[in-house]
Design a protein around this motif. Sequence first.
Motif, mmCIF file in Angstrom:
data_model
loop_
_atom_site.group_PDB
_atom_site.id
_atom_site.type_symbol
_atom_site.label_atom_id
_atom_site.label_comp_id
_atom_site.label_asym_id
_atom_site.label_seq_id
_atom_site.Cartn_x
_atom_site.Cartn_y
_atom_site.Cartn_z
ATOM 1 N N ARG A 1 0.805 -1.212 0.000
ATOM 2 C CA ARG A 1 0.000 0.000 0.000
ATOM 3 C C ARG A 1 0.851 1.282 0.000
ATOM 4 O O ARG A 1 0.755 2.104 0.917
ATOM 5 C CB ARG A 1 -0.938 0.000 1.219
ATOM 6 N N PRO A 2 1.697 1.489 -1.027
ATOM 7 C CA PRO A 2 2.485 2.729 -1.068
ATOM 8 C C PRO A 2 1.602 3.973 -1.055
ATOM 9 O O PRO A 2 0.535 3.997 -1.664
ATOM 10 C CB PRO A 2 3.225 2.619 -2.408
ATOM 11 N N MET A 3 2.036 4.972 -0.299
ATOM 12 C CA MET A 3 1.393 6.288 -0.174
ATOM 13 C C MET A 3 0.059 6.241 0.559
ATOM 14 O O MET A 3 -0.638 7.247 0.651
ATOM 15 C CB MET A 3 1.228 6.971 -1.543
ATOM 16 N N SER A 4 -0.321 5.072 1.072
ATOM 17 C CA SER A 4 -1.603 4.924 1.754
ATOM 18 C C SER A 4 -1.485 5.222 3.252
ATOM 19 O O SER A 4 -0.468 4.907 3.877
ATOM 20 C CB SER A 4 -2.114 3.487 1.563
ATOM 21 N N GLU A 5 -2.565 5.778 3.814
ATOM 22 C CA GLU A 5 -2.591 6.042 5.258
ATOM 23 C C GLU A 5 -2.548 4.736 6.044
ATOM 24 O O GLU A 5 -2.053 4.693 7.171
ATOM 25 C CB GLU A 5 -3.845 6.848 5.622
ATOM 26 N N THR A 6 -3.053 3.649 5.445
ATOM 27 C CA THR A 6 -3.107 2.370 6.140
ATOM 28 C C THR A 6 -1.958 1.436 5.747
ATOM 29 O O THR A 6 -2.020 0.235 5.987
ATOM 30 C CB THR A 6 -4.454 1.672 5.877
ATOM 31 N N ALA A 7 -0.908 1.986 5.126
ATOM 32 C CA ALA A 7 0.286 1.184 4.834
ATOM 33 C C ALA A 7 0.892 0.694 6.141
ATOM 34 O O ALA A 7 0.943 1.434 7.129
ATOM 35 C CB ALA A 7 1.304 2.013 4.068
ATOM 36 N N SER B 1 14.397 20.990 -17.773
ATOM 37 C CA SER B 1 13.883 21.710 -16.611
ATOM 38 C C SER B 1 12.974 20.770 -15.824
ATOM 39 O O SER B 1 12.354 19.873 -16.396
ATOM 40 C CB SER B 1 13.086 22.936 -17.062
ATOM 41 N N ALA B 2 12.879 20.980 -14.528
ATOM 42 C CA ALA B 2 11.983 20.170 -13.694
ATOM 43 C C ALA B 2 10.545 20.262 -14.185
ATOM 44 O O ALA B 2 9.746 19.342 -13.997
ATOM 45 C CB ALA B 2 12.063 20.621 -12.239
ATOM 46 N N ARG B 3 10.213 21.352 -14.852
ATOM 47 C CA ARG B 3 8.846 21.545 -15.348
ATOM 48 C C ARG B 3 8.529 20.630 -16.527
ATOM 49 O O ARG B 3 7.372 20.450 -16.883
ATOM 50 C CB ARG B 3 8.633 23.005 -15.751
ATOM 51 N N HIS B 4 9.569 20.062 -17.144
ATOM 52 C CA HIS B 4 9.366 19.187 -18.292
ATOM 53 C C HIS B 4 8.922 17.778 -17.888
ATOM 54 O O HIS B 4 8.491 17.000 -18.740
ATOM 55 C CB HIS B 4 10.659 19.072 -19.107
ATOM 56 N N ILE B 5 9.039 17.436 -16.610
ATOM 57 C CA ILE B 5 8.727 16.069 -16.161
ATOM 58 C C ILE B 5 7.210 15.875 -16.102
ATOM 59 O O ILE B 5 6.501 16.590 -15.396
ATOM 60 C CB ILE B 5 9.378 15.777 -14.798
ATOM 61 N N ASP B 6 6.733 14.890 -16.868
ATOM 62 C CA ASP B 6 5.294 14.611 -16.934
ATOM 63 C C ASP B 6 4.846 13.598 -15.890
ATOM 64 O O ASP B 6 3.686 13.606 -15.471
ATOM 65 C CB ASP B 6 4.930 14.067 -18.326
ATOM 66 N N ALA B 7 5.738 12.693 -15.513
ATOM 67 C CA ALA B 7 5.378 11.643 -14.559
ATOM 68 C C ALA B 7 6.616 11.159 -13.829
ATOM 69 O O ALA B 7 7.743 11.276 -14.319
ATOM 70 C CB ALA B 7 4.700 10.473 -15.275
ATOM 71 N N ILE B 8 6.385 10.612 -12.650
ATOM 72 C CA ILE B 8 7.448 10.060 -11.807
ATOM 73 C C ILE B 8 7.092 8.630 -11.466
ATOM 74 O O ILE B 8 5.956 8.334 -11.081
ATOM 75 C CB ILE B 8 7.585 10.862 -10.487
ATOM 76 N N ASN B 9 8.045 7.727 -11.636
ATOM 77 C CA ASN B 9 7.898 6.382 -11.079
ATOM 78 C C ASN B 9 8.789 6.345 -9.842
ATOM 79 O O ASN B 9 10.012 6.294 -9.948
ATOM 80 C CB ASN B 9 8.309 5.316 -12.103
ATOM 81 N N GLY B 10 8.161 6.410 -8.683
ATOM 82 C CA GLY B 10 8.909 6.572 -7.449
ATOM 83 C C GLY B 10 9.451 5.275 -6.876
ATOM 84 O O GLY B 10 9.197 4.184 -7.389
ATOM 85 N N HIS B 11 10.199 5.415 -5.790
ATOM 86 C CA HIS B 11 10.687 4.235 -5.053
ATOM 87 C C HIS B 11 9.546 3.722 -4.161
ATOM 88 O O HIS B 11 9.158 2.577 -4.257
ATOM 89 C CB HIS B 11 11.922 4.605 -4.234
ATOM 90 N N LEU B 12 9.030 4.545 -3.269
ATOM 91 C CA LEU B 12 7.735 4.384 -2.585
ATOM 92 C C LEU B 12 7.415 2.936 -2.187
ATOM 93 O O LEU B 12 6.750 2.199 -2.894
ATOM 94 C CB LEU B 12 6.620 4.959 -3.472
ATOM 95 N N THR B 13 7.846 2.584 -0.988
ATOM 96 C CA THR B 13 7.844 1.175 -0.557
ATOM 97 C C THR B 13 6.675 0.760 0.337
ATOM 98 O O THR B 13 6.597 -0.393 0.735
ATOM 99 C CB THR B 13 9.149 0.885 0.200
ATOM 100 N N ALA B 14 5.793 1.677 0.684
ATOM 101 C CA ALA B 14 4.699 1.410 1.635
ATOM 102 C C ALA B 14 5.212 1.344 3.068
ATOM 103 O O ALA B 14 4.729 0.584 3.896
ATOM 104 C CB ALA B 14 3.925 0.136 1.285
#
Length: 423
Positions: free
Chosen positions: A225-231, A300-313
Amino acid sequence: MNNRVVITGLGVVAPNGVGLGQFTEAIKNGKSGIEFHPHLKEKGFSCCIGGIPKVTEEQKLEYLTALQLRGFNSTSILYGCMAAIDAWKDAGFLVDENTYLDYDSGLIFGTGTSGIEKFRESIYKIDEQKVRRLGSTSVVQTMASGISAYLGGILGFGNQVTTNSSACTTGTEALLMGFERIKTGKAKRMLVGSSSDSSLYSWGGFDAMRVMTFKHNETPEKGSRPMSETASGFVPGSGAGALVLESLESALERNAPIYAEVLGGNINSGGQRNGGTLTAPNADAVQKCIEDAITDASISARHIDAINGHLTATSKDSLEIENWTKALQRKGQDFPFINSLKSQIGHCLAASGAIESVASVLQIKNQFVFPNINCEDVHPEISNLISTEKIPTKFINKELNIIAKASFGFGDVNACVIFKKYS
């Protein structure tokens, strides 16, 4: 030299899909590869769920010979060989032991641990004074560079052939090391990636550290459950990802299909200072890694359309989002789309960076954002920083030009790569 570097082949062995076609459909549909595994419960694990690729005995024989498979039990090497061979074929090359030695092609294929099952088997045989029964492959299966040794021979590469190991950052680091080799003209092609086994002996240490969830043994698909309050901790996974990097000149000469371009990236360490430890990131170093990757990619940082994060839950998800907002200087509705493949396949440890890079490239090539599953309840510390609309829970068709992919590993080590739609 400053060669442009493109991606011409992909291969993947993941808990929710073995092979590119199966994996692509799985990530689009938010299909979980997490299951309950009775043998974990039998051994007293708190977390009895995990992601293990479904590989049949028949499939193994498509990649390794019966002789190679005799006494073979390293899933890390198996998954890596499968993903890498698929990627090489996907790039339009033959796999033939009679091919000429190719000095223009090399590989950097990483792993965290290799052949722990074989180590255990060997220890018992030595303790029982049956040394001669270890078998001729016990060394290559247990040495750290076993995966690159197998692949180097199968594919006949004459350029650099090596294995790297940097915990969860391994796959992304391997990609960037291969990128630099082509960019500077030291190779025309580099097969890069990483793998991780599904051994009890790899996962057991994390279970003992209490960093894996124990709350979802009855509901395995809801566990990661990455990014979840109940991770409540990460779910272990295993598998491999592989990418063929190639100079644009070489790819065009071959008229090879191109998935995406690698614009640049950065690798650094937080030195376990300023809040960084063996298991926690130095936030300043993470932000600098992202900022320097953007600079290296000349965007530029503004050019980034999407991020695939590390985000482990884990509890560090909120800190990761905060680091992204500071590094990009973008918050709220202005923040790019972000997703975590770990919601679908768990944390594949050393393989995570490579598998997730394959998923990132597929998003660019096919113009979509895959969903974050199990994230209907975004953690309030995260929703205070970015709009929840930027954390999609459903598949989105989306025009994507640039994706940033980052990995942050044990030992306070970081890597970030910038992918671009090829034009």
